[in-house]
Design a protein around this motif. Structure first.
Motif, PDB file in Angstrom:
ATOM      1  N   THR A  51     -50.439  -0.843  33.106  1.00 26.38           N
ATOM      2  CA  THR A  51     -49.070  -1.127  33.565  1.00 26.38           C
ATOM      3  C   THR A  51     -48.074  -0.591  32.546  1.00 26.38           C
ATOM      4  OG1 THR A  51     -49.138  -3.278  32.507  1.00 26.38           O
ATOM      5  CG2 THR A  51     -49.771  -3.186  34.830  1.00 26.38           C
ATOM      6  N   ILE A  52     -46.970  -0.146  33.076  1.00 27.32           N
ATOM      7  CA  ILE A  52     -45.924   0.422  32.215  1.00 27.32           C
ATOM      8  C   ILE A  52     -44.862  -0.656  31.971  1.00 27.32           C
ATOM      9  CG2 ILE A  52     -44.129   2.208  32.053  1.00 27.32           C
ATOM     10  CD1 ILE A  52     -45.913   3.943  33.850  1.00 27.32           C
ATOM     11  N   ASP A  53     -44.497  -0.795  30.710  1.00 29.09           N
ATOM     12  CA  ASP A  53     -43.444  -1.755  30.341  1.00 29.09           C
ATOM     13  C   ASP A  53     -42.104  -1.041  30.463  1.00 29.09           C
ATOM     14  OD1 ASP A  53     -41.938  -3.823  29.380  1.00 29.09           O
ATOM     15  OD2 ASP A  53     -42.625  -3.638  27.297  1.00 29.09           O
ATOM     16  N   TRP A  54     -41.529  -1.124  31.652  1.00 34.33           N
ATOM     17  CA  TRP A  54     -40.282  -0.393  31.929  1.00 34.33           C
ATOM     18  C   TRP A  54     -39.123  -0.942  31.108  1.00 34.33           C
ATOM     19  CZ3 TRP A  54     -40.969   4.054  34.139  1.00 34.33           C
ATOM     20  CH2 TRP A  54     -42.052   4.244  35.009  1.00 34.33           C
ATOM     21  N   SER A  55     -39.127  -2.207  30.811  1.00 34.63           N
ATOM     22  CA  SER A  55     -38.020  -2.792  30.030  1.00 34.63           C
ATOM     23  C   SER A  55     -38.002  -2.208  28.613  1.00 34.63           C
ATOM     24  CB  SER A  55     -38.132  -4.313  29.988  1.00 34.63           C
ATOM     25  OG  SER A  55     -39.365  -4.692  29.410  1.00 34.63           O
ATOM     26  N   HIS A  56     -39.164  -1.923  28.058  1.00 35.74           N
ATOM     27  CA  HIS A  56     -39.241  -1.303  26.729  1.00 35.74           C
ATOM     28  C   HIS A  56     -38.572   0.067  26.750  1.00 35.74           C
ATOM     29  CE1 HIS A  56     -40.870   0.040  22.897  1.00 35.74           C
ATOM     30  NE2 HIS A  56     -41.348   1.127  23.521  1.00 35.74           N
ATOM     31  N   TYR A  57     -38.854   0.857  27.799  1.00 33.05           N
ATOM     32  CA  TYR A  57     -38.269   2.195  27.892  1.00 33.05           C
ATOM     33  C   TYR A  57     -36.771   2.127  28.204  1.00 33.05           C
ATOM     34  CZ  TYR A  57     -42.902   4.245  27.671  1.00 33.05           C
ATOM     35  OH  TYR A  57     -44.136   4.615  27.246  1.00 33.05           O
ATOM     36  N   LYS A  58     -36.350   1.123  28.986  1.00 35.05           N
ATOM     37  CA  LYS A  58     -34.913   0.976  29.281  1.00 35.05           C
ATOM     38  C   LYS A  58     -34.132   0.688  28.008  1.00 35.05           C
ATOM     39  CE  LYS A  58     -35.354  -0.622  34.026  1.00 35.05           C
ATOM     40  NZ  LYS A  58     -35.243  -1.740  34.956  1.00 35.05           N
ATOM     41  N   ALA A  59     -34.741  -0.053  27.098  1.00 35.20           N
ATOM     42  CA  ALA A  59     -34.072  -0.370  25.836  1.00 35.20           C
ATOM     43  C   ALA A  59     -34.026   0.836  24.903  1.00 35.20           C
ATOM     44  CB  ALA A  59     -34.775  -1.530  25.152  1.00 35.20           C
ATOM     45  N   LYS A  60     -34.997   1.749  24.993  1.00 31.86           N
ATOM     46  CA  LYS A  60     -35.091   2.871  24.065  1.00 31.86           C
ATOM     47  C   LYS A  60     -34.385   4.139  24.562  1.00 31.86           C
ATOM     48  CE  LYS A  60     -37.884   1.012  21.020  1.00 31.86           C
ATOM     49  NZ  LYS A  60     -37.555   0.837  19.647  1.00 31.86           N
ATOM     50  N   ALA A  64     -28.404   6.405  31.023  1.00 31.83           N
ATOM     51  CA  ALA A  64     -28.382   5.312  32.001  1.00 31.83           C
ATOM     52  C   ALA A  64     -29.010   5.757  33.316  1.00 31.83           C
ATOM     53  CB  ALA A  64     -26.935   4.867  32.230  1.00 31.83           C
ATOM     54  N   GLY A  65     -29.834   4.939  33.894  1.00 32.94           N
ATOM     55  CA  GLY A  65     -30.437   5.187  35.197  1.00 32.94           C
ATOM     56  C   GLY A  65     -31.671   6.085  35.165  1.00 32.94           C
ATOM     57  N   MET A  66     -31.927   6.732  34.046  1.00 30.07           N
ATOM     58  CA  MET A  66     -33.073   7.644  33.978  1.00 30.07           C
ATOM     59  C   MET A  66     -34.388   6.878  34.110  1.00 30.07           C
ATOM     60  SD  MET A  66     -34.034  10.223  30.913  1.00 30.07           S
ATOM     61  CE  MET A  66     -34.470  11.854  31.352  1.00 30.07           C
ATOM     62  N   VAL A  67     -34.564   5.781  33.406  1.00 26.51           N
ATOM     63  CA  VAL A  67     -35.793   4.999  33.455  1.00 26.51           C
ATOM     64  C   VAL A  67     -35.937   4.355  34.832  1.00 26.51           C
ATOM     65  CG1 VAL A  67     -37.050   3.049  32.458  1.00 26.51           C
ATOM     66  CG2 VAL A  67     -35.807   4.623  30.974  1.00 26.51           C
ATOM     67  N   ASP A  68     -34.803   3.896  35.421  1.00 27.27           N
ATOM     68  CA  ASP A  68     -34.849   3.313  36.764  1.00 27.27           C
ATOM     69  C   ASP A  68     -35.315   4.357  37.782  1.00 27.27           C
ATOM     70  OD1 ASP A  68     -34.025   0.832  35.897  1.00 27.27           O
ATOM     71  OD2 ASP A  68     -31.881   1.305  36.166  1.00 27.27           O
ATOM     72  N   ASP A  69     -34.807   5.575  37.618  1.00 28.61           N
ATOM     73  CA  ASP A  69     -35.214   6.666  38.525  1.00 28.61           C
ATOM     74  C   ASP A  69     -36.708   6.959  38.375  1.00 28.61           C
ATOM     75  OD1 ASP A  69     -34.773   8.719  40.439  1.00 28.61           O
ATOM     76  OD2 ASP A  69     -34.700  10.201  38.801  1.00 28.61           O
ATOM     77  N   PHE A  70     -37.192   7.018  37.130  1.00 31.93           N
ATOM     78  CA  PHE A  70     -38.626   7.249  36.892  1.00 31.93           C
ATOM     79  C   PHE A  70     -39.473   6.108  37.474  1.00 31.93           C
ATOM     80  CE2 PHE A  70     -37.958  10.105  32.960  1.00 31.93           C
ATOM     81  CZ  PHE A  70     -38.071  11.242  33.729  1.00 31.93           C
ATOM     82  N   GLN A  71     -38.963   4.868  37.288  1.00 33.44           N
ATOM     83  CA  GLN A  71     -39.703   3.712  37.799  1.00 33.44           C
ATOM     84  C   GLN A  71     -39.801   3.771  39.326  1.00 33.44           C
ATOM     85  OE1 GLN A  71     -38.016  -0.055  36.694  1.00 33.44           O
ATOM     86  NE2 GLN A  71     -39.755  -1.209  37.498  1.00 33.44           N
ATOM     87  N   LYS A  72     -38.696   4.142  39.982  1.00 28.91           N
ATOM     88  CA  LYS A  72     -38.689   4.226  41.438  1.00 28.91           C
ATOM     89  C   LYS A  72     -39.643   5.323  41.902  1.00 28.91           C
ATOM     90  CE  LYS A  72     -35.287   6.065  43.725  1.00 28.91           C
ATOM     91  NZ  LYS A  72     -33.955   6.360  44.257  1.00 28.91           N
TER      92      LYS A  72
END
Length: 172
Positions: A51-60, A64-72
Motif C-alpha cells: 500500500t502507498i502512503d499517499w499522505s506522506h507524499y502529499k506532505a513532501k 498542489a494536486g499532483m499527488v491527488d492526480d497520481f492517487q486517482k
C-alpha cells in the motif's frame, strides 16, 4: 476478475515420476527443478502490492494536486488478468485421449485374458522333461514332427521341401 493466488503446484509430481522411464529420469528432474524454481519466484512476491502512503507524499511534494492526480490514476489502474482461451481445447483433447486410453485398456485386458488362457493351457501340460514325442505332438500339433504328412530332413529349415529337391535335381 481477480487472479487466483498460486500456493502450490497442481501437478502430482510423485505420480508423474512413477511413469518416467529410467533413461529420461535426469531430464525429468531438471524439468521439475525448473518448475519448482518458477513456483518459488512466484511465492516470493506478496499476494497484493504494497500500500502507498499517499499522505506522506502529499506532505513532501510541493506541487498542489499532483499527488491527488497520481492517487486517482493509480486507483483507476486495473491490470487485466489474461483470459483463459485454451482450457476448453485441453479439456477436449483430454477427453479424446481418455477415449484412446480406455480403448487401449480394453484391448490390453482382452490380450491379458487371452494370454492367461494360453498360460493356463501350458501349465496344464506335462512338463517338457516328462513328455514323450506323442505327448508333444498332442500338445503342439502345429510344430511337432509329422513324418507322414510333413516330412523334413536335416537341417529342417525349409530348404528340404520336395519342390526344392526337384529343382536341384533338374539343374544338375
Amino acid at each position: 476478475m481477480a487472479a487466483k493466488r498460486i500456493v502450490k503446484s497442481s501437478i502430482n509430481w510423485a505420480q508423474l515420476a512413477e511413469r518416467v522411464p529410467e533413461h529420461q529420469r535426469s531430464t525429468y528432474q531438471a524439468f521439475k527443478a525448473k518448475s519448482d524454481g518458477y513456483l518459488r519466484k512466484v511465492l516470493a512476491y506478496p499476494e497484493n502490492p504494497p500500500t502507498i502512503d499517499w499522505s506522506h507524499y502529499k506532505a513532501k511534494v510541493p506541487v498542489a494536486g499532483m499527488v491527488d492526480d497520481f492517487q486517482k490514476q493509480y486507483s483507476a489502474l486495473k491490470i487485466p488478468y489474461p483470459p483463459d482461451t485454451v482450457s476448453s481445447q485441453i479439456d477436449a483433447l483430454e477427453k479424446e485421449i481418455r477415449a484412446d486410453i480406455e480403448a487401449f485398456n480394453k484391448e490390453s485386458n482382452e490380450d491379458i485374458a487371452k494370454y492367461k488362457k494360453e498360460l493356463d493351457h501350458l501349465n496344464s501340460l506335462l512338463p517338457y522333461s516328462e513328455m514323450t514325442m506323442e505327448d508333444f505332438k498332442d500338445a503342439h500339433p502345429d510344430i511337432a514332427l509329422d513324418p507322414v504328412n510333413r516330412p523334413t530332413f536335416w537341417p529342417h529349415d525349409g530348404t528340404d521341401d520336395l519342390e526344392n529337391e526337384r529343382r536341384i535335381g533338374s539343374d544338375h
